[in-house]
Design an enzyme around this catalytic site. Structure first.
Site, PDB file in Angstrom:
ATOM      1  N   TYR A 119      44.081  79.730 109.829  1.00 51.28           N
ATOM      2  CA  TYR A 119      44.354  78.776 110.924  1.00 51.28           C
ATOM      3  C   TYR A 119      43.394  77.621 110.683  1.00 51.28           C
ATOM      4  O   TYR A 119      42.573  77.303 111.511  1.00 51.28           O
ATOM      5  CB  TYR A 119      44.065  79.516 112.238  1.00 51.28           C
ATOM      6  CG  TYR A 119      44.470  78.859 113.523  1.00 51.28           C
ATOM      7  CD1 TYR A 119      45.770  78.417 113.741  1.00 51.28           C
ATOM      8  CD2 TYR A 119      43.544  78.723 114.558  1.00 51.28           C
ATOM      9  CE1 TYR A 119      46.124  77.857 114.959  1.00 51.28           C
ATOM     10  CE2 TYR A 119      43.896  78.163 115.778  1.00 51.28           C
ATOM     11  CZ  TYR A 119      45.184  77.735 115.976  1.00 51.28           C
ATOM     12  OH  TYR A 119      45.539  77.193 117.189  1.00 51.28           O
ATOM     13  N   HIS A 124      45.874  70.820 113.495  1.00 51.22           N
ATOM     14  CA  HIS A 124      46.818  71.784 114.072  1.00 51.22           C
ATOM     15  C   HIS A 124      46.156  72.599 115.188  1.00 51.22           C
ATOM     16  O   HIS A 124      46.708  72.741 116.280  1.00 51.22           O
ATOM     17  CB  HIS A 124      47.358  72.716 112.982  1.00 51.22           C
ATOM     18  CG  HIS A 124      48.185  73.845 113.507  1.00 51.22           C
ATOM     19  ND1 HIS A 124      49.435  73.650 114.062  1.00 51.22           N
ATOM     20  CD2 HIS A 124      47.941  75.186 113.593  1.00 51.22           C
ATOM     21  CE1 HIS A 124      49.927  74.827 114.455  1.00 51.22           C
ATOM     22  NE2 HIS A 124      49.038  75.760 114.181  1.00 51.22           N
ATOM     23  N   GLU A 190      56.316  76.699 110.112  1.00 54.38           N
ATOM     24  CA  GLU A 190      54.932  76.258 109.933  1.00 54.38           C
ATOM     25  C   GLU A 190      54.792  75.822 108.486  1.00 54.38           C
ATOM     26  O   GLU A 190      55.052  76.600 107.562  1.00 54.38           O
ATOM     27  CB  GLU A 190      53.936  77.382 110.260  1.00 54.38           C
ATOM     28  CG  GLU A 190      53.881  77.669 111.756  1.00 54.38           C
ATOM     29  CD  GLU A 190      52.751  78.626 112.156  1.00 54.38           C
ATOM     30  OE1 GLU A 190      52.331  79.436 111.320  1.00 54.38           O
ATOM     31  OE2 GLU A 190      52.300  78.529 113.311  1.00 54.38           O
ATOM     32  N   GLU A 192      52.903  75.371 105.436  1.00 59.95           N
ATOM     33  CA  GLU A 192      51.660  75.922 104.905  1.00 59.95           C
ATOM     34  C   GLU A 192      51.722  75.949 103.388  1.00 59.95           C
ATOM     35  O   GLU A 192      52.788  75.793 102.783  1.00 59.95           O
ATOM     36  CB  GLU A 192      51.446  77.374 105.405  1.00 59.95           C
ATOM     37  CG  GLU A 192      51.420  77.499 106.922  1.00 59.95           C
ATOM     38  CD  GLU A 192      50.873  78.839 107.407  1.00 59.95           C
ATOM     39  OE1 GLU A 192      50.146  79.506 106.647  1.00 59.95           O
ATOM     40  OE2 GLU A 192      51.184  79.202 108.558  1.00 59.95           O
ATOM     41  N   ASP A 224      55.884  79.651 107.260  1.00 60.19           N
ATOM     42  CA  ASP A 224      55.522  80.791 108.099  1.00 60.19           C
ATOM     43  C   ASP A 224      56.271  80.687 109.425  1.00 60.19           C
ATOM     44  O   ASP A 224      55.756  80.194 110.420  1.00 60.19           O
ATOM     45  CB  ASP A 224      53.998  80.778 108.310  1.00 60.19           C
ATOM     46  CG  ASP A 224      53.517  82.029 109.007  1.00 60.19           C
ATOM     47  OD1 ASP A 224      54.223  83.055 108.934  1.00 60.19           O
ATOM     48  OD2 ASP A 224      52.436  81.982 109.613  1.00 60.19           O
ATOM     49  N   GLN A 231      55.549  84.442 120.893  1.00 62.24           N
ATOM     50  CA  GLN A 231      54.118  84.348 120.593  1.00 62.24           C
ATOM     51  C   GLN A 231      53.289  84.152 121.859  1.00 62.24           C
ATOM     52  O   GLN A 231      52.258  84.785 122.063  1.00 62.24           O
ATOM     53  CB  GLN A 231      53.903  83.162 119.627  1.00 62.24           C
ATOM     54  CG  GLN A 231      52.465  82.971 119.167  1.00 62.24           C
ATOM     55  CD  GLN A 231      52.332  81.787 118.192  1.00 62.24           C
ATOM     56  OE1 GLN A 231      53.314  81.127 117.865  1.00 62.24           O
ATOM     57  NE2 GLN A 231      51.132  81.532 117.735  1.00 62.24           N
ATOM     58  N   TYR A 235      50.588  87.272 122.501  1.00 65.72           N
ATOM     59  CA  TYR A 235      49.416  87.127 121.648  1.00 65.72           C
ATOM     60  C   TYR A 235      48.083  87.534 122.286  1.00 65.72           C
ATOM     61  O   TYR A 235      47.086  87.702 121.583  1.00 65.72           O
ATOM     62  CB  TYR A 235      49.329  85.705 121.073  1.00 65.72           C
ATOM     63  CG  TYR A 235      48.616  84.678 121.905  1.00 65.72           C
ATOM     64  CD1 TYR A 235      47.338  84.237 121.534  1.00 65.72           C
ATOM     65  CD2 TYR A 235      49.196  84.134 123.038  1.00 65.72           C
ATOM     66  CE1 TYR A 235      46.676  83.277 122.280  1.00 65.72           C
ATOM     67  CE2 TYR A 235      48.543  83.185 123.784  1.00 65.72           C
ATOM     68  CZ  TYR A 235      47.290  82.753 123.409  1.00 65.72           C
ATOM     69  OH  TYR A 235      46.638  81.813 124.159  1.00 65.72           O
ATOM     70  N   LYS A 244      55.645  86.487 114.525  1.00 65.44           N
ATOM     71  CA  LYS A 244      55.328  85.995 113.186  1.00 65.44           C
ATOM     72  C   LYS A 244      55.858  86.881 112.075  1.00 65.44           C
ATOM     73  O   LYS A 244      56.040  86.406 110.962  1.00 65.44           O
ATOM     74  CB  LYS A 244      53.796  85.926 113.034  1.00 65.44           C
ATOM     75  CG  LYS A 244      53.119  84.978 114.000  1.00 65.44           C
ATOM     76  CD  LYS A 244      53.250  83.559 113.506  1.00 65.44           C
ATOM     77  CE  LYS A 244      52.367  82.641 114.335  1.00 65.44           C
ATOM     78  NZ  LYS A 244      52.328  81.302 113.778  1.00 65.44           N
ATOM     79  N   THR A 340      49.095  76.308 109.411  1.00 68.31           N
ATOM     80  CA  THR A 340      49.889  75.083 109.510  1.00 68.31           C
ATOM     81  C   THR A 340      49.059  73.861 109.130  1.00 68.31           C
ATOM     82  O   THR A 340      47.940  73.707 109.619  1.00 68.31           O
ATOM     83  CB  THR A 340      50.404  74.917 110.950  1.00 68.31           C
ATOM     84  OG1 THR A 340      51.042  76.129 111.330  1.00 68.31           O
ATOM     85  CG2 THR A 340      51.379  73.755 111.061  1.00 68.31           C
TER      86      THR A 340
HETATM   87 MN    MN Z   1      50.972  80.557 110.103  1.00 65.12          MN
END
Ligand code: MN
Length: 407
Positions: A119, A124, A190, A192, A224, A231, A235, A244, A340
């Site tokens: 992360y 982001h 996402e 990435e 991703d 989420q 989470y 995810k 991200t």
């Molecule tokens: Mn991700």
């Protein structure tokens, strides 16, 4: 040059990325991408040009080839570069060694044992913090001290081209006190990059930032997929789970760290000062242009984001050092997502969550429709390339279509 490589090709002579492909008349095997072709490494090995056991090129993944070590994998890349540029080399007059990419099917390049997602983009993390928590204190207190990450699921990582079904799950409607079940209404990508490790460590061992590059074989583009409504509900307190793990996609060609060496750049300055095990020397960020496009069903492709891998606050060496500082072991073929990758401008945000700011600023599409999140029938395409002094090293693309939820 043995074969013609178009001038703006991602797969230039400077690249030579490794992948696993198959054709109608052959099982999956190793190859390198060259222009619009694949050089068949298993077939090339029949010419007795390699001095190691070339059975590694006939495997369904690159793990055994990578496990030979960087000295060998680097030499294969250099040899291929030399042969391609020499009209009289071992590859001359053997068109059967080259397969058109358009006539091949690509497979997952490695058997991924473990997958971790970080992360590490400050832009982001700040955007998400503003939306979900407190605009004044968007970053949590640990963020600038720890490359935050979580363990993801390796089994659901797919190669570019495989469609996915919209996932279903629990969400909580605004103002409701109990959840409902159904297809996600907030499917997101996402943007990435992922790196693949090329060397094992033993339990208890740690990797220092200075030596981290020895453990990185190469990089891929990584989408991703995320279900934002699932989420948001699930989470707390243990982090991402079903929002995810339903699917993530990687691009099929692993671009080696060696190919990316010319594109190293300084990273952002890190304040406050990080703990000693996270300090590093030299340039550890990479200038890789990234973009995301959406192709709605029956419509044209539209670019929605332009970002760059160089924006990362935490670099890969720091991520590996942090990941192993407690003695956690790593293995050949493991995949590590960057998180991200967003930049400062609104057009550089690496997710729909940010681009359409939680649905409050829908994107206008060329076909007249709007996007707050990804709709059924949409194909999401990510591309990336580095370019400097006329040398281009690219990743090709990672692309996947979203199909309706399975009833
Ligand atoms: Mn991700």
């Amino acid at each position: 040059m043995i074969i013609n490589i178009p001038e703006n090709s991602d797969f230039s002579i400077y690249n030579i990325p490794f992948g696993i492909f198959s054709t109608l008349d052959g099982s999956p095997r190793a190859g390198v991408a060259v222009g619009e072709y694949i050089l068949d490494l298993a077939a090339t090995a029949q010419l007795n040009v390699f001095d190691f056991d070339t059975a590694v090129f006939e495997k369904e993944t690159l793990n055994d080839f990578i496990s030979l070590g960087k000295e060998i994998t680097k030499k294969v890349r250099r040899d291929v570069q030399t042969w391609l540029q020499d009209e009289n080399s071992v590859l001359a007059g053997k068109p059967g060694l080259f397969i058109k990419q358009s006539e091949a099917q690509m497979h997952l390049p490695v058997r991924i044992g473990d997958y971790t997602d970080f992360y590490s983009s400050i832009e982001h993390a700040t955007n998400v913090g503003k939306m979900f928590r407190d605009p004044e204190n968007a970053l949590l207190p640990n963020w600038k001290h720890i490359p935050v990450g979580y363990h993801g699921r390796a089994s659901s990582i797919a190669v570019s081209g495989e469609p996915i079904h919209r996932p279903k799950g629990q969400t909580i409607p605004n103002g409701a006190d109990k959840p409902v079940f159904g297809p996600t209404q907030r499917l997101d990508f996402e943007l990435e990059m992922g790196f693949v490790t090329g060397k094992n460590t033993a339990l208890g061992e740690s990797i220092a930032t200075d030596g981290a590059e020895d453990y990185i074989f190469g990089l891929v583009l990584f989408n991703d997929w995320s279900a934002r409504d699932i989420q948001k509900w699930e989470y707390v307190p243990l982090g991402p789970f079903l929002a995810k793990n339903f699917a993530s996609h990687i691009s099929p060609w692993i671009v080696t760290l060696e190919a990316l060496e010319p594109f190293k750049v300084p990273g952002p300055s890190q304040e406050p000062e990080v703990l000693p095990y996270l300090k590093y020397h030299g340039n550890k960020n990479y200038d890789v242009n990234l973009e995301v496009a959406i192709t709605p069903e029956g419509s044209g492709e539209q670019t929605v984001c332009r970002s760059n891998f160089k924006y990362m606050y935490w670099n890969m060496a720091q991520q590996l050092a942090h990941h192993t500082v407690n003695g956690c072991n790593i293995n050949i073929g493991d995949l590590y997502g960057s998180g991200t990758i967003s930049g400062k401008d609104e057009g550089s945000y690496g997710s729909m969550l940010e681009l359409a700011w939680m649905g409050t600023k829908p994107l206008k599409m060329k076909d007249g429709s709007e996007r707050k999140f990804i709709l059924d029938g949409d194909t999401v395409i990510m591309r990336g390339y580095a370019k400097k002094d006329g040398k281009r090293v690219g990743f090709g693309e990672v692309s996947a279509k979203v199909l309706p939820a399975i009833k």
